[in-house]
Design a protein around this motif. Structure first.
Motif, PDB file in Angstrom:
ATOM      1  N   ASN A 119       0.794  -1.224   0.000  1.00 52.94           N
ATOM      2  CA  ASN A 119       0.000   0.000   0.000  1.00 52.94           C
ATOM      3  C   ASN A 119       0.829   1.278   0.000  1.00 52.94           C
ATOM      4  OD1 ASN A 119      -2.466   1.324  -0.108  1.00 52.94           O
ATOM      5  ND2 ASN A 119      -2.703   1.413   2.112  1.00 52.94           N
ATOM      6  N   CYS A 120       1.928   1.309  -0.741  1.00 46.95           N
ATOM      7  CA  CYS A 120       2.670   2.556  -0.914  1.00 46.95           C
ATOM      8  C   CYS A 120       1.765   3.569  -1.627  1.00 46.95           C
ATOM      9  CB  CYS A 120       3.949   2.311  -1.713  1.00 46.95           C
ATOM     10  SG  CYS A 120       5.119   1.206  -0.877  1.00 46.95           S
ATOM     11  N   GLN A 121       1.692   4.783  -1.101  1.00 44.94           N
ATOM     12  CA  GLN A 121       0.634   5.709  -1.483  1.00 44.94           C
ATOM     13  C   GLN A 121       0.759   6.268  -2.890  1.00 44.94           C
ATOM     14  OE1 GLN A 121      -2.197   6.505   0.745  1.00 44.94           O
ATOM     15  NE2 GLN A 121      -1.285   4.514   1.183  1.00 44.94           N
ATOM     16  N   PHE A 122       1.943   6.227  -3.478  1.00 45.69           N
ATOM     17  CA  PHE A 122       2.190   6.858  -4.772  1.00 45.69           C
ATOM     18  C   PHE A 122       2.279   5.838  -5.903  1.00 45.69           C
ATOM     19  CE2 PHE A 122       5.936   5.959  -2.353  1.00 45.69           C
ATOM     20  CZ  PHE A 122       6.686   5.203  -3.215  1.00 45.69           C
ATOM     21  N   CYS A 123       1.908   4.580  -5.623  1.00 51.16           N
ATOM     22  CA  CYS A 123       2.097   3.500  -6.592  1.00 51.16           C
ATOM     23  C   CYS A 123       0.753   2.976  -7.084  1.00 51.16           C
ATOM     24  CB  CYS A 123       2.902   2.366  -5.955  1.00 51.16           C
ATOM     25  SG  CYS A 123       3.218   0.978  -7.072  1.00 51.16           S
ATOM     26  N   SER A 124       0.592   2.912  -8.398  1.00 51.03           N
ATOM     27  CA  SER A 124      -0.650   2.436  -8.983  1.00 51.03           C
ATOM     28  C   SER A 124      -0.913   0.970  -8.650  1.00 51.03           C
ATOM     29  CB  SER A 124      -0.619   2.624 -10.509  1.00 51.03           C
ATOM     30  OG  SER A 124      -1.805   2.163 -11.107  1.00 51.03           O
ATOM     31  N   THR A 125       0.152   0.162  -8.574  1.00 56.08           N
ATOM     32  CA  THR A 125      -0.022  -1.246  -8.249  1.00 56.08           C
ATOM     33  C   THR A 125      -0.730  -1.421  -6.909  1.00 56.08           C
ATOM     34  OG1 THR A 125       2.002  -1.785  -9.461  1.00 56.08           O
ATOM     35  CG2 THR A 125       1.161  -3.457  -7.969  1.00 56.08           C
ATOM     36  N   ALA A 126      -0.412  -0.546  -5.951  1.00 60.04           N
ATOM     37  CA  ALA A 126      -0.997  -0.662  -4.617  1.00 60.04           C
ATOM     38  C   ALA A 126      -2.511  -0.517  -4.636  1.00 60.04           C
ATOM     39  CB  ALA A 126      -0.390   0.391  -3.687  1.00 60.04           C
ATOM     40  N   THR A 127      -3.034   0.261  -5.574  1.00 61.51           N
ATOM     41  CA  THR A 127      -4.486   0.466  -5.632  1.00 61.51           C
ATOM     42  C   THR A 127      -5.225  -0.783  -6.082  1.00 61.51           C
ATOM     43  OG1 THR A 127      -4.529   1.238  -7.951  1.00 61.51           O
ATOM     44  CG2 THR A 127      -4.051   2.878  -6.248  1.00 61.51           C
ATOM     45  N   GLN A 128      -4.491  -1.751  -6.672  1.00 62.73           N
ATOM     46  CA  GLN A 128      -5.117  -2.972  -7.159  1.00 62.73           C
ATOM     47  C   GLN A 128      -5.284  -4.025  -6.067  1.00 62.73           C
ATOM     48  OE1 GLN A 128      -6.058  -3.484 -10.809  1.00 62.73           O
ATOM     49  NE2 GLN A 128      -6.176  -1.405 -10.034  1.00 62.73           N
ATOM     50  N   GLY A 129      -4.661  -3.775  -4.906  1.00 61.55           N
ATOM     51  CA  GLY A 129      -4.717  -4.776  -3.850  1.00 61.55           C
ATOM     52  C   GLY A 129      -3.788  -5.945  -4.121  1.00 61.55           C
ATOM     53  N   PHE A 130      -4.052  -7.068  -3.472  1.00 59.74           N
ATOM     54  CA  PHE A 130      -3.144  -8.212  -3.534  1.00 59.74           C
ATOM     55  C   PHE A 130      -3.945  -9.491  -3.688  1.00 59.74           C
ATOM     56  CE2 PHE A 130      -1.011 -11.703  -1.263  1.00 59.74           C
ATOM     57  CZ  PHE A 130       0.163 -11.800  -1.999  1.00 59.74           C
ATOM     58  N   ASN A 131      -3.399 -10.424  -4.504  1.00 63.46           N
ATOM     59  CA  ASN A 131      -4.040 -11.725  -4.644  1.00 63.46           C
ATOM     60  C   ASN A 131      -3.143 -12.861  -4.168  1.00 63.46           C
ATOM     61  OD1 ASN A 131      -4.649 -14.299  -6.506  1.00 63.46           O
ATOM     62  ND2 ASN A 131      -6.564 -13.177  -6.172  1.00 63.46           N
ATOM     63  N   ARG A 132      -1.914 -12.958  -4.738  1.00 59.09           N
ATOM     64  CA  ARG A 132      -1.044 -14.082  -4.370  1.00 59.09           C
ATOM     65  C   ARG A 132       0.370 -13.847  -4.866  1.00 59.09           C
ATOM     66  NH1 ARG A 132       0.196 -17.296  -8.749  1.00 59.09           N
ATOM     67  NH2 ARG A 132      -1.204 -17.234 -10.556  1.00 59.09           N
ATOM     68  N   ASN A 133       1.288 -14.699  -4.368  1.00 58.56           N
ATOM     69  CA  ASN A 133       2.652 -14.727  -4.883  1.00 58.56           C
ATOM     70  C   ASN A 133       2.689 -15.436  -6.240  1.00 58.56           C
ATOM     71  OD1 ASN A 133       3.920 -13.465  -2.695  1.00 58.56           O
ATOM     72  ND2 ASN A 133       4.184 -15.390  -1.595  1.00 58.56           N
ATOM     73  N   LEU A 354       2.355   0.223 -13.135  1.00 61.70           N
ATOM     74  CA  LEU A 354       1.935  -1.128 -13.489  1.00 61.70           C
ATOM     75  C   LEU A 354       0.724  -1.564 -12.655  1.00 61.70           C
ATOM     76  CD1 LEU A 354       5.315  -3.004 -13.944  1.00 61.70           C
ATOM     77  CD2 LEU A 354       4.071  -1.532 -15.523  1.00 61.70           C
ATOM     78  N   LYS A 355      -0.245  -2.197 -13.345  1.00 62.83           N
ATOM     79  CA  LYS A 355      -1.472  -2.571 -12.662  1.00 62.83           C
ATOM     80  C   LYS A 355      -1.877  -4.023 -12.897  1.00 62.83           C
ATOM     81  CE  LYS A 355      -4.812   0.433 -12.293  1.00 62.83           C
ATOM     82  NZ  LYS A 355      -5.852   1.464 -12.551  1.00 62.83           N
ATOM     83  N   GLY A 356      -1.911  -4.455 -14.162  1.00 63.42           N
ATOM     84  CA  GLY A 356      -2.344  -5.818 -14.437  1.00 63.42           C
ATOM     85  C   GLY A 356      -3.826  -6.010 -14.150  1.00 63.42           C
ATOM     86  N   GLN A 357      -4.199  -7.255 -13.858  1.00 67.15           N
ATOM     87  CA  GLN A 357      -5.568  -7.600 -13.498  1.00 67.15           C
ATOM     88  C   GLN A 357      -5.498  -8.429 -12.232  1.00 67.15           C
ATOM     89  OE1 GLN A 357      -7.148  -9.623 -16.916  1.00 67.15           O
ATOM     90  NE2 GLN A 357      -7.036  -7.820 -18.230  1.00 67.15           N
ATOM     91  N   VAL A 358      -6.055  -7.893 -11.152  1.00 62.06           N
ATOM     92  CA  VAL A 358      -5.891  -8.501  -9.833  1.00 62.06           C
ATOM     93  C   VAL A 358      -7.256  -8.780  -9.214  1.00 62.06           C
ATOM     94  CG1 VAL A 358      -4.906  -8.243  -7.523  1.00 62.06           C
ATOM     95  CG2 VAL A 358      -3.727  -7.257  -9.500  1.00 62.06           C
TER      96      VAL A 358
END
Length: 381
Positions: A119-133, A354-358
């Motif tokens: 959840n780093c505040q300036f990173c788009s990836t963080a807005t996608q949450g987390f699914n798995r390793n 980077l965002k992807g699909q999460v």
């Protein structure tokens, strides 16, 4: 046997593949080396095409194993030569990998997780949450896809020379799979990259930095982004658990174990947030402190990264003049400092985009959308 039940050979480094051939197939260990060359040097996945293997061995491999890189969902080039791939990890999730060509080098940015939990505040990836390793196969598969593509591009400057574990996710939270994948990147039978050309970027998990120093000789990059604990905790919540002093001490220990290495500190430049002269002076003191403890000049380097905007963010990129003034203050203080050129922002492939699909298990996507909605209403009113 169904493919899903077979061993994906991309999951195994050289030692694991040698054991598989010896223990599972009853074959000589050197057969692993032959197969690695087919997979990583020639980008061959079909055992039937591996012509220096006997017919019986190929039949064994067909029955027990597969070579299955991730499928390419989207293949998107940028106007500046950057290239982004959206790669399917399973039916619900996808991640992004990005290749950045430059003079004399070509760098691939590789993901380690589906989303990110920090959840780093300036990173788009963080807005996608987390699914798995990601598995080792899913990590090294990104390099395989890029290397195969680049092998078909008739431009010498598009050669893969560097890999950075700097894509989606925190690599040290997927330690074993990441270390195994980095071993394949550096293996002569794999991609043959020098240790210094493989870089792991972390937000600062102190115990895992120490563990990494014991098992790997890759380059280390640290996402710092602030020179004091109050600001860094706001930007990088992990700082509350591992504050700056503890993090820098871990970096010193890493550098002491690697006599020729330097550590890069990444610093995303955000207008009016962390780009003031007092921030530069405080950052310079931190960097000089590392050099003094290691007793080696330029052990600590700074990489200034212009913030790359994304939908819903409250941050803005620092003005170019402010970034250059910040760099000059650091250089004048004797700190080796570079400014990263923004690449691939026209295809959302720049650092932090980077965002992807999460398929988010943390509900962070919903929370980010809620906050963005509230902010938009506030601005309208």
């Amino acid at each position: 046997m169904d493919d899903a039940a077979k061993v994906n050979l991309l999951d195994l480094d050289r030692d694991g593949l040698e054991r598989f051939f010896a223990d599972e197939l009853g074959e000589k260990r050197f057969r692993a080396h032959q197969v690695m060359k087919w997979i990583y040097h020639r980008h061959v996945c079909d055992f039937a095409e591996m012509s220096d293997l006997g017919k019986d061995l190929r039949a064994k491999l067909e029955a027990r194993a597969v070579v299955m890189p991730p499928p390419v969902i989207l293949d998107k080039p940028s106007a500046d030569g950057t290239h982004k791939w959206l790669l399917g990890m399973d039916q619900a999730n996808a991640i992004e990998a990005v290749f950045i060509p430059d003079k004399g080098r070509g760098t691939l940015c590789v993901s380690s997780q589906v989303g990110c939990g920090l959840n780093c505040q300036f990173c788009s990836t963080a807005t996608q949450g987390f699914n798995r390793n990601l598995s080792t196969a899913e990590i090294i598969g990104q390099v395989w896809v890029a290397a195969k593509h680049l092998g078909n591009v008739p431009h010498k400057q598009r050669k893969l020379t560097n890999v950075v574990m700097m894509g989606m996710g925190e690599p040290l939270l997927n330690f074993d799979n990441v270390v195994r994948a980095m071993s394949i990147m550096r293996d002569d039978y794999g991609f043959g990259l020098a240790n210094k050309r493989v870089t792991l970027s972390t937000a600062g998990l102190v115990p895992m930095i120490d563990r990494l120093s014991e098992v790997s000789d890759v380059s280390l990059a640290v996402s710092l982004h602030a020179p004091n604990d109050d600001l860094r905790t706001e930007l990088v919540p992990l700082n509350k658990k591992y504050p700056i002093d503890e993090l820098l001490d871990a970096c010193v220990r890493y550098a002491m174990r690697k006599p020729k290495t330097s550590i890069t500190f990444e610093y995303t430049m955000m207008q009016g947030v962390n780009d003031l002269p007092e921030h530069a002076r405080a950052l310079a003191k931190l960097m000089r402190r590392i050099d003094a403890k290691v007793q080696r000049a330029n052990t600590a380097k700074v990489n200034l990264i212009p913030f790359n905007p994304f939908a819903g963010t409250r941050f803005e990129r620092s003005e170019e003049t402010r970034i250059r003034d910040f760099q000059k203050l650091l250089l004048d203080a004797g700190v080796l400092t570079m400014v990263r050129r923004t690449r691939g922002d026209d295809i959302d492939a720049a650092c932090g985009q980077l965002k992807g699909q999460v398929m988010d298990k943390t509900r962070r996507q919903a929370e980010f959308k809620r906050k963005t909605h509230i902010d938009s209403i506030t601005r309208i009113n």
